[in-house]
Design an enzyme around this catalytic site. Sequence first.
Site, mmCIF file in Angstrom:
data_model
loop_
_atom_site.group_PDB
_atom_site.id
_atom_site.type_symbol
_atom_site.label_atom_id
_atom_site.label_comp_id
_atom_site.label_asym_id
_atom_site.label_seq_id
_atom_site.Cartn_x
_atom_site.Cartn_y
_atom_site.Cartn_z
ATOM 1 C CD GLU A 28 75.930 -4.157 -100.052
ATOM 2 O OE1 GLU A 28 75.595 -5.026 -100.874
ATOM 3 O OE2 GLU A 28 76.415 -3.070 -100.389
ATOM 4 C CD GLU B 254 71.990 -16.127 -100.822
ATOM 5 O OE1 GLU B 254 71.349 -16.047 -99.768
ATOM 6 O OE2 GLU B 254 73.059 -15.543 -101.009
HETATM 7 P P1 NAP Z 1 71.726 -13.892 -91.431
HETATM 8 O O1 NAP Z 1 71.108 -15.055 -90.793
HETATM 9 O O2 NAP Z 1 70.860 -12.847 -92.006
HETATM 10 O O3 NAP Z 1 72.702 -13.268 -90.311
HETATM 11 C C1 NAP Z 1 73.467 -12.128 -90.570
HETATM 12 C C2 NAP Z 1 73.607 -11.324 -89.293
HETATM 13 O O4 NAP Z 1 72.313 -10.947 -88.828
HETATM 14 C C3 NAP Z 1 74.268 -12.084 -88.145
HETATM 15 O O5 NAP Z 1 75.073 -11.195 -87.413
HETATM 16 C C4 NAP Z 1 73.064 -12.527 -87.313
HETATM 17 O O6 NAP Z 1 73.378 -12.698 -85.941
HETATM 18 C C5 NAP Z 1 72.144 -11.340 -87.477
HETATM 19 N N1 NAP Z 1 70.728 -11.626 -87.237
HETATM 20 C C6 NAP Z 1 70.046 -12.754 -87.502
HETATM 21 N N2 NAP Z 1 68.743 -12.601 -87.149
HETATM 22 C C7 NAP Z 1 68.618 -11.342 -86.636
HETATM 23 C C8 NAP Z 1 67.533 -10.593 -86.100
HETATM 24 N N3 NAP Z 1 66.303 -11.080 -86.022
HETATM 25 N N4 NAP Z 1 67.769 -9.336 -85.668
HETATM 26 C C9 NAP Z 1 69.015 -8.810 -85.749
HETATM 27 N N5 NAP Z 1 70.083 -9.477 -86.251
HETATM 28 C C10 NAP Z 1 69.888 -10.726 -86.707
HETATM 29 O O7 NAP Z 1 72.701 -14.289 -92.599
HETATM 30 P P2 NAP Z 1 73.874 -15.354 -92.586
HETATM 31 O O8 NAP Z 1 73.329 -16.701 -92.815
HETATM 32 O O9 NAP Z 1 74.737 -15.156 -91.384
HETATM 33 O O10 NAP Z 1 74.722 -14.839 -93.827
HETATM 34 C C11 NAP Z 1 74.502 -15.294 -95.099
HETATM 35 C C12 NAP Z 1 73.626 -14.329 -95.882
HETATM 36 O O11 NAP Z 1 74.302 -13.077 -96.005
HETATM 37 C C13 NAP Z 1 73.403 -14.798 -97.285
HETATM 38 O O12 NAP Z 1 72.080 -14.565 -97.671
HETATM 39 C C14 NAP Z 1 74.361 -13.947 -98.106
HETATM 40 O O13 NAP Z 1 73.996 -13.814 -99.446
HETATM 41 C C15 NAP Z 1 74.287 -12.660 -97.362
HETATM 42 N N6 NAP Z 1 75.470 -11.826 -97.649
HETATM 43 C C16 NAP Z 1 75.295 -10.704 -98.414
HETATM 44 C C17 NAP Z 1 76.389 -9.922 -98.754
HETATM 45 C C18 NAP Z 1 76.241 -8.688 -99.596
HETATM 46 O O14 NAP Z 1 77.148 -7.864 -99.588
HETATM 47 N N7 NAP Z 1 75.150 -8.498 -100.312
HETATM 48 C C19 NAP Z 1 77.661 -10.294 -98.301
HETATM 49 C C20 NAP Z 1 77.798 -11.439 -97.526
HETATM 50 C C21 NAP Z 1 76.679 -12.191 -97.203
HETATM 51 P P3 NAP Z 1 73.712 -14.156 -85.327
HETATM 52 O O15 NAP Z 1 74.948 -14.594 -85.968
HETATM 53 O O16 NAP Z 1 73.872 -13.885 -83.889
HETATM 54 O O17 NAP Z 1 72.535 -15.023 -85.643
#
Ligand code: NAP
Length: 484
Positions: free
Chosen positions: A255, A386
């Site tokens: 997602e 985004e």
């Molecule tokens: P993100 O940077 O991808 O982080 C999401 C999760 O991934 C966090 O738990 C983060 O941990 C972890 N993470 C980051 N780098 C990683 C790696 N190299 N290996 C394993 N895990 C890793 O995203 P975000 O900024 O938190 O969230 C916003 C994004 O989520 C947006 O793009 C939004 O559109 C998307 N989103 C999508 C949906 C959907 O249903 N399609 C719903 C909500 C949000 P840490 O926090 O420890 O860094």
Amino acid sequence: MQPALSQYLLRQGSYINSEWHSSHNSFAVINPADGQVLNQVADAGPEQALAAVAAAHKAFPGWSALPAAKRSELLNSWYQLLIKYQTDLAIILTAEQGKPLIEAEAEINYGASYLQWFAEQAKRLDGVTIPAPSADKRIIVQRQAVGVVAAITPWNFPNAMMMRKAAAALAAGCTFVVKPAQQTPLSALAMAVLAEQAGIPKGVFNVVVGTDAKALGEVLTTDPRVAKFSFTGSTAVGKILAAQCAKGIKRVTMELGGNAPFIVFADADLDAAVQGLLVAKFRNAGQTCVCANRILVDKSIYAAFISKLLAAVNGLKVGTGFKSSSDLGPLISDEALQKVAKLVDSAIEQGAKLELGGQRHKAGKQFYTPTILSQVTADMAISQQEIFGPVIALQQFTDEAEAIQLANATDYGLAAYFYSRDIGRVFRVAQALQFGMLGINEGAISNAAAPFGGIKHSGYGREGSQYGLDDYTDIKYLCLGGLE
Ligand code: NAP
């Protein structure tokens, strides 16, 4: 003023095999509204992730063998507790995430609704019989839980993004390990308190909180005991994690990010479109994956639409989530705010017109003023990324074909919205838009009964609805022979 956080729900470390983990290494959970430390949480590493996977693996045979009606009953008890503690859970959520308390309460309800939905769906995990090609055979198709499910979730909906996965996984008979975002671990840990109280057995639901996302993610995507991996987060991180899963041929749900168009046709009810846009844009201060990102408006109603929009957006109040008057809270971090400000500034440099806002808000360091930009074009960065902030970027189009072409001109395919009162157009445009979810004369599309998910770079798999168990089950075909 911030209400007291429930000491019963507030935890300091990971929940693994029904035990609370402690460590000398800890990290601070910060309130994004004022920078205050809310809690210190033990920083779990790969060892704890491995222990959680081992616990889930050990618990799987017992949990998957329970009658569906029993799993349903336990999920229902968990659901009842979410409702009972809704206010306490919402206070923790607002404190660590920033969204207005009323939105946090709605999120707890939304997260709970997945438990309620999948408690019912657990009982409907039925199969089929298929007419066999010969008289001596019978073909039976069953669905079985895939095994241990590992998940990683983001900070923008710390309760609901996790519950949408956990509820479906547990209903199907899978056991579960989740790593929540490091900015918002408290909401996930509070859910573990209530899982324990509801009687969810040892090892079935595990939460691993830590700051080394890469190392934790490595375990969850490569351990052979994990059968399925489910991720909600950015497309960039999703690509890395999907590649890691590919080595072990794991089942995967992704997602990911979105870049939703919001189209206002000339025949639309403009007042309804403005109201729909406020919901689709400003919920969670613009930090949702289904946020309207590119607002495409027919040239003939552009001026009228902007004037109605200005009046509505001017009325929005920015402030801490605990102030009852606040419509928008802070952004999650200073870095997130800088990114939004940079997109706005570069759009203005490239010719966009600032109609409203365009700066930090006096409520605090991480607050951004609701902003409207007009004369935005498709080649600007603000149209291609985004925004993840409270910014409306308005583009013009001249006819339906151009609106569809502009809307589809993105790698993303999560949500799209359009407003029209012409029924022929409604069906034409719905057919042509390349997105997993459409809001038609509607700005709020998420609910447990509907299949949530995207296409293209927004990912694959669906959460919620009658399709929501599919990602957590394997189809097994039984061929019975010698029956003549
Ligand atoms: P993100 O940077 O991808 O982080 C999401 C999760 O991934 C966090 O738990 C983060 O941990 C972890 N993470 C980051 N780098 C990683 C790696 N190299 N290996 C394993 N895990 C890793 O995203 P975000 O900024 O938190 O969230 C916003 C994004 O989520 C947006 O793009 C939004 O559109 C998307 N989103 C999508 C949906 C959907 O249903 N399609 C719903 C909500 C949000 P840490 O926090 O420890 O860094």
